[in-house]
Structures are given as structure tokens and as C-alpha cells.
Design an enzyme around this catalytic site. Sequence first.
Site: not given
Length: 495
Positions: A157, A366
Site C-alpha cells: 500500500h 504517499d
Amino acid sequence: MTRLLIVSNRVSPPVGDGKANQGGLAVALNSALRVTNGIWFGWSGNEIDQFTGQINFARNDGVTTATVDLEAQDVEEYYNGFANRTLWPLFHDRIDLAEFERGFAGGYERVNARFAETMLPLIAPDDLIWVHDYHLIPLGAELRQRKVKNRIGFFLHTPWPVLRLLLSLPSHRQLVDAFFDYDLLGFQCQAWRDSFLLYVREQFPDAEIGEDGVIRLDDRVVQVITCPIGIDAQEFVESAQSAQAEESREAMHKSLDGKSLIIGVDRLDYSKGLEHRFHGYERLLADHPHYLEKVALLQIAPPSRGDVVSYQDIRKDLDALSGHINGEFATVHWVPLRYVNRGYDRTSLSGMFRAARVGLVTPLRDGMNLVAKEYVAAQDPHDPGVLILSKFAGAAEQLTQALLVNPYSPEELSDALKQALDMSLEERKERHKALLESVLREDVHWWLRTFLDALEDDDADGESAQVISLEQKRGGGGGGESETGRSPMQSRSFA
Ligand code: ADP
Ligand code: F6P
């Protein structure tokens, strides 16, 4: 349908209070598990004196969870330590914050081995096993050492770091070696998949890398794909139109008293670029005084990983900076920056997103930033707000109609804010239409299907015979050595 066994560090079943569902992984997996007959295995979030491996089962809103408690030392070395003080900063380009402690590495190995041992009885022969995120990279190898023959996939992720950064990790080779025990490896972005393949090319010269991303190393075969995570877009669109969301939007409008709302919603994490965001806003107010008393920035940032010093530091810094900005610009009738450290339920959040003329999602680096997709899904298509998105967010590869910015530059942020606040309705609608199409098309169900189809397809590399012979090999023989010929110690040491 084949049963799905999902494994992740944090298990957050849908309990209907916003707090439990923070974090992109939790939100996405809840959506995904609802449509499969699966089990979600992981850490309960609780500590006990001594690890017992006792599993607690629960069922909430169609999702079965199986959780274990961890010892305080496990939590310190594995979760706070290797996961969040070594890998997280390294994977988010913050080598200055990364700590390399042998004790952390030992805890990481230990907890991964404990997870593997504890979940063994849960595994049925046809289950698909899907492991999530940087906390559990060696879990596949641990399962293989225990003769698990099922197909096992792994999804990361977070971003994957560039080669020269990863080389700073003493155990980088062991970490990457563990990936070859999976059948499928998924990254959020093309850039991070490329970066991973580059690492393999350089550090594992014996590995054969096919055009299709299938890597063969000795008798191990793993397929590497890009599969960006999405949101439950349709559900979010509907939630943003619900009576509860409307109430939250109305309340927000009332409190704004005609001012334009700029919104940010993030875990309180240094990767989210909140300090830089605040400086960008400060710059807007300083350089364009006609916005004074005409705009308000609402930053919602619930605290995260509070036992880790770098998170305590960023919290202190943001407290000071928000106070400074309000001290400098506020008037008796106007608070320019509303900085809130708590979680909200998702429906109220969707109403707040809908009330906001600008959505600010500006991480320094991110994984995906599901918040960006949620902001888009929540907008009124007839009068949508504008998304300002960091070039370094995973979502930037898909959401190209956002205003893409360099989050490190206060000037660029200020310019983008001005452009967004001044943007014509026609341009807002045009950009939003393209963004919404992408968010609806590549939603969480698409993500789930794409990953699981690839995981189920053991013919993915076009040479099923090779995969089958590997599976057969996994099935045969016990003994101290793994079927790859590596001793357990070789494959497991992260210290
Ligand atoms: P990360 O996984 O790093 O936290 P993402 O943006 O991918 O970042 O996912 C964050 C998820 O958590 C989103 O679904 C967002 O709506 C949710 N979230 C973040 N902050 C809050 C909050 N204050 N209240 C409720 N949900 C939140
Ligand atoms: O999405 C990245 C992630 O690290 C998830 O793995 C995690 O569940 C989420 O952010 C929230 O972090 P934490 O579980 O440490 O609170």
C-alpha cells in the site's frame, strides 16, 4: 467462489464509528471483504504479557475477523520499530527519520513467524491468501517454510523506494528475497513497480525478468503487477447525497458564513506534507490579501502512531504552526485555519468534502491517497470543487485532471489555491467529469477483481507447467530445508 484469507497488521472491522475505519487499507478491505466469503486475520491492536496464539473470531456487517494479541515487546520492535521507524520512513523517502536497530529486525522476523504459525489452522487447501503491506513482507516465506502450497499474493500500500535509498537498509536483500515466495506482487503505481524491477535487475543478476513482469529466480516464480487501489466509489457518491451528509454540509456552510472552504483530511503523518501545506496557505494569505476573511482552511488530522517520536514531533510542530498562522491572520470574526485532531464518520466527512470548494491532498510521498478519490466522489457534478493533488501521491498517475503540484513549494501551492478558488464553473465541471469517470471506473471492486483474477490465474506467465512443478515441489517432503534450497535462517534473517 474461492475463499479469501486476507492478512494485514491492522484489522479494522466495520463498526460504524469513523475512528476504527481510518487508513486506506482498512477502508478498502472492508469494502472488499463484504463481497467475498472471506476471513481477515491480523493483530487485534491489544497487548498481552505473553504471546499465546489464541485467535479471537468476530463477525461484523458481513466481515469475519480473526485476531491475535501481541506482547509489548512485539509491538515495540515489530510495529513501532521495524515497520514504523525503519520501513515506513524509508519507503516514504525519509531516510533522515529511518532507524536501523537489530532489535527491530528481530521483532519483525518473530512476529511474522508467529503470524504464520498461528494462521496455519485457518488455511483450507483452496483458499487464496492475500497479504497486505510493509508490516508483513516475510509472511509468504514463513508460510512456504511451513509447507503452505496455496497461491499467495502480496499488495504493497506504500510507495516502493528508489534503489539507492533501499540500499541503506542493512537487510535489503533478505527483504526483497522474501517477495519471491509469493505468486503475485502488486504495486499501486507503475513507477514503483519499475523501481522494484530495477532493484531486482541490479541486486539479483540471476533472476530472469520477463516483459510481462514475471520474475523467475531458481525455482521460484512471481508475477509483478500494477494495480492501484480504489474506493467504493458508487457507495461514496450515494453517501455524499444522503440526508446525514446533507446535514453535515449544511452545518458547514452555516459556519462558513459565505467563505470558501478548503479542506484537508489526513492521518497525522509526516508523509502527508501538512507543514508544507500550511505554509502554502500562509503564502496565499500573505500574497493575496483579498482572500483574507473570504476563505477558511479546515484540516482534519487524527493522531496516528503516537508512540513513535517522529509522530510526536510532527504533532508539536503542527500545533505551533497552526497557532502561528491563526495568530498572524485571524480577526475577531475570522479563524483562517481550523485545525482538528479527531476522526469523523465517513458520511459526515463526505458532506464536508461536498461543502469544500477546494480539496487539498498534498503528501510529500504517499501510497495512494484514497482521500483524493473520496473528495472527487463527494462533489456535486453541477457545482464541483477543485482537487489539488501532489505529484508525489500514488493517485497522481490516475487523477491527471487535478491541479498537480509540487508539495514542497509554498509558491506552487499558493498559485494552485488561487487558480482553484478563481476557476470558472465550466472548467471545474470539465475537470471533475474526467476525475469522476476515473474514480468510478477503477474503484475498489475493480481493484479486487484485477488482483484476485491475477492471483487465481496460475497460468499468468503462460508456462503453467513450470508453476505446477513448483507447486508440486512445495507439496513434497519435510526436512529442515525449504524447497528453495535455502535454510530457514538464510531466508529469514533481517538483522
Ligand atoms: P493512509 O492509508 O495513509 O491513511 P489514505 O488517504 O489512502 O491514507 O486513506 C485514508 C483513509 O482514512 C480515507 O478513507 C479517509 O477518509 C480516512 N480518514 C482519514 N482521516 C479521517 C478522519 N479524521 N475521520 C475519518 N476518516 C478518516
Ligand atoms: O495505508 C497505509 C497504512 O500504513 C496501512 O497499512 C495502515 O492500516 C494505515 O496506513 C494506518 O496506519 P496504522 O495501522 O499504523 O494506524
